[in-house]
Design a protein around this motif. Sequence first.
Motif, PDB file in Angstrom:
ATOM      1  N   LEU A  54       0.824  -1.207   0.000  1.00  0.00           N
ATOM      2  CA  LEU A  54       0.000   0.000   0.000  1.00  0.00           C
ATOM      3  C   LEU A  54       0.862   1.264   0.000  1.00  0.00           C
ATOM      4  O   LEU A  54       0.514   2.252  -0.641  1.00  0.00           O
ATOM      5  N   ILE A  55       1.992   1.221   0.698  1.00  0.00           N
ATOM      6  CA  ILE A  55       2.913   2.364   0.688  1.00  0.00           C
ATOM      7  C   ILE A  55       3.545   2.508  -0.692  1.00  0.00           C
ATOM      8  O   ILE A  55       3.676   3.617  -1.216  1.00  0.00           O
ATOM      9  N   LYS A  56       3.908   1.385  -1.297  1.00  0.00           N
ATOM     10  CA  LYS A  56       4.502   1.396  -2.636  1.00  0.00           C
ATOM     11  C   LYS A  56       3.524   1.989  -3.657  1.00  0.00           C
ATOM     12  O   LYS A  56       3.924   2.729  -4.559  1.00  0.00           O
ATOM     13  N   ASN A  57       2.236   1.681  -3.521  1.00  0.00           N
ATOM     14  CA  ASN A  57       1.209   2.225  -4.414  1.00  0.00           C
ATOM     15  C   ASN A  57       0.832   3.661  -4.061  1.00  0.00           C
ATOM     16  O   ASN A  57      -0.028   4.257  -4.710  1.00  0.00           O
ATOM     17  N   LYS A  58       1.439   4.191  -2.996  1.00  0.00           N
ATOM     18  CA  LYS A  58       1.210   5.558  -2.504  1.00  0.00           C
ATOM     19  C   LYS A  58      -0.221   5.778  -1.999  1.00  0.00           C
ATOM     20  O   LYS A  58      -0.719   6.893  -2.003  1.00  0.00           O
ATOM     21  N   TRP A  59      -0.871   4.696  -1.566  1.00  0.00           N
ATOM     22  CA  TRP A  59      -2.186   4.827  -0.949  1.00  0.00           C
ATOM     23  C   TRP A  59      -2.040   5.138   0.530  1.00  0.00           C
ATOM     24  O   TRP A  59      -2.906   5.753   1.130  1.00  0.00           O
ATOM     25  N   LEU A  60      -0.929   4.670   1.127  1.00  0.00           N
ATOM     26  CA  LEU A  60      -0.646   4.936   2.530  1.00  0.00           C
ATOM     27  C   LEU A  60       0.579   5.815   2.646  1.00  0.00           C
ATOM     28  O   LEU A  60       1.525   5.687   1.867  1.00  0.00           O
ATOM     29  N   LEU A  61       0.546   6.683   3.622  1.00  0.00           N
ATOM     30  CA  LEU A  61       1.710   7.487   3.979  1.00  0.00           C
ATOM     31  C   LEU A  61       2.185   7.001   5.337  1.00  0.00           C
ATOM     32  O   LEU A  61       1.377   6.670   6.206  1.00  0.00           O
ATOM     33  N   SER A  62       3.493   6.942   5.524  1.00  0.00           N
ATOM     34  CA  SER A  62       4.031   6.490   6.804  1.00  0.00           C
ATOM     35  C   SER A  62       4.835   7.604   7.448  1.00  0.00           C
ATOM     36  O   SER A  62       5.432   8.439   6.773  1.00  0.00           O
ATOM     37  N   LYS A  63       4.809   7.592   8.760  1.00  0.00           N
ATOM     38  CA  LYS A  63       5.550   8.582   9.530  1.00  0.00           C
ATOM     39  C   LYS A  63       6.210   7.856  10.697  1.00  0.00           C
ATOM     40  O   LYS A  63       5.529   7.198  11.491  1.00  0.00           O
ATOM     41  N   SER A  64       7.521   7.962  10.769  1.00  0.00           N
ATOM     42  CA  SER A  64       8.248   7.352  11.888  1.00  0.00           C
ATOM     43  C   SER A  64       8.173   8.271  13.099  1.00  0.00           C
ATOM     44  O   SER A  64       8.336   9.483  12.980  1.00  0.00           O
ATOM     45  N   THR A  65       7.911   7.670  14.243  1.00  0.00           N
ATOM     46  CA  THR A  65       7.902   8.412  15.496  1.00  0.00           C
ATOM     47  C   THR A  65       8.760   7.647  16.498  1.00  0.00           C
ATOM     48  O   THR A  65       9.149   6.501  16.228  1.00  0.00           O
ATOM     49  N   HIS A  66       9.027   8.223  17.629  1.00  0.00           N
ATOM     50  CA  HIS A  66       9.842   7.534  18.637  1.00  0.00           C
ATOM     51  C   HIS A  66       9.098   6.353  19.247  1.00  0.00           C
ATOM     52  O   HIS A  66       9.709   5.467  19.827  1.00  0.00           O
ATOM     53  N   TYR A  67       7.787   6.291  19.106  1.00  0.00           N
ATOM     54  CA  TYR A  67       7.006   5.187  19.658  1.00  0.00           C
ATOM     55  C   TYR A  67       6.511   4.217  18.595  1.00  0.00           C
ATOM     56  O   TYR A  67       5.718   3.335  18.886  1.00  0.00           O
ATOM     57  N   GLY A  68       6.960   4.358  17.350  1.00  0.00           N
ATOM     58  CA  GLY A  68       6.605   3.403  16.303  1.00  0.00           C
ATOM     59  C   GLY A  68       6.156   4.093  15.029  1.00  0.00           C
ATOM     60  O   GLY A  68       6.136   5.314  14.931  1.00  0.00           O
TER      61      GLY A  68
END
Length: 92
Positions: A54-68
């Motif tokens: 889903l991230i590869k298809n750009k349907w999902l965006l991800s954000k790294s945080t200190h808790y995951g």
Amino acid sequence: MSKGNIEKIKLHILKKLFDQRCWMHKHFNINNIPQGLPPHARDSSIIKKAIDNLIKNKWLLSKSTHYGLELSLNIDKKKEIEEYIENNLFQI
């Protein structure tokens, strides 16, 4: 797990984020994704493959945080995501 099961998990992820209205800057913790799945479908490697797809298809965006890792839906793909959920909700 088969490709059909990955599609079910992708649909579960998209539907869950859609229902929570997690678009762009509203995020959903990756650790809460398995909740709502039956125990036999909670294989973390399959869930990871579905999320990566889903991230590869750009349907999902991800954000790294200190808790995951936090996930949100891409507003630029809103129409595609809504059509996917609508077309697949009752087929799987």
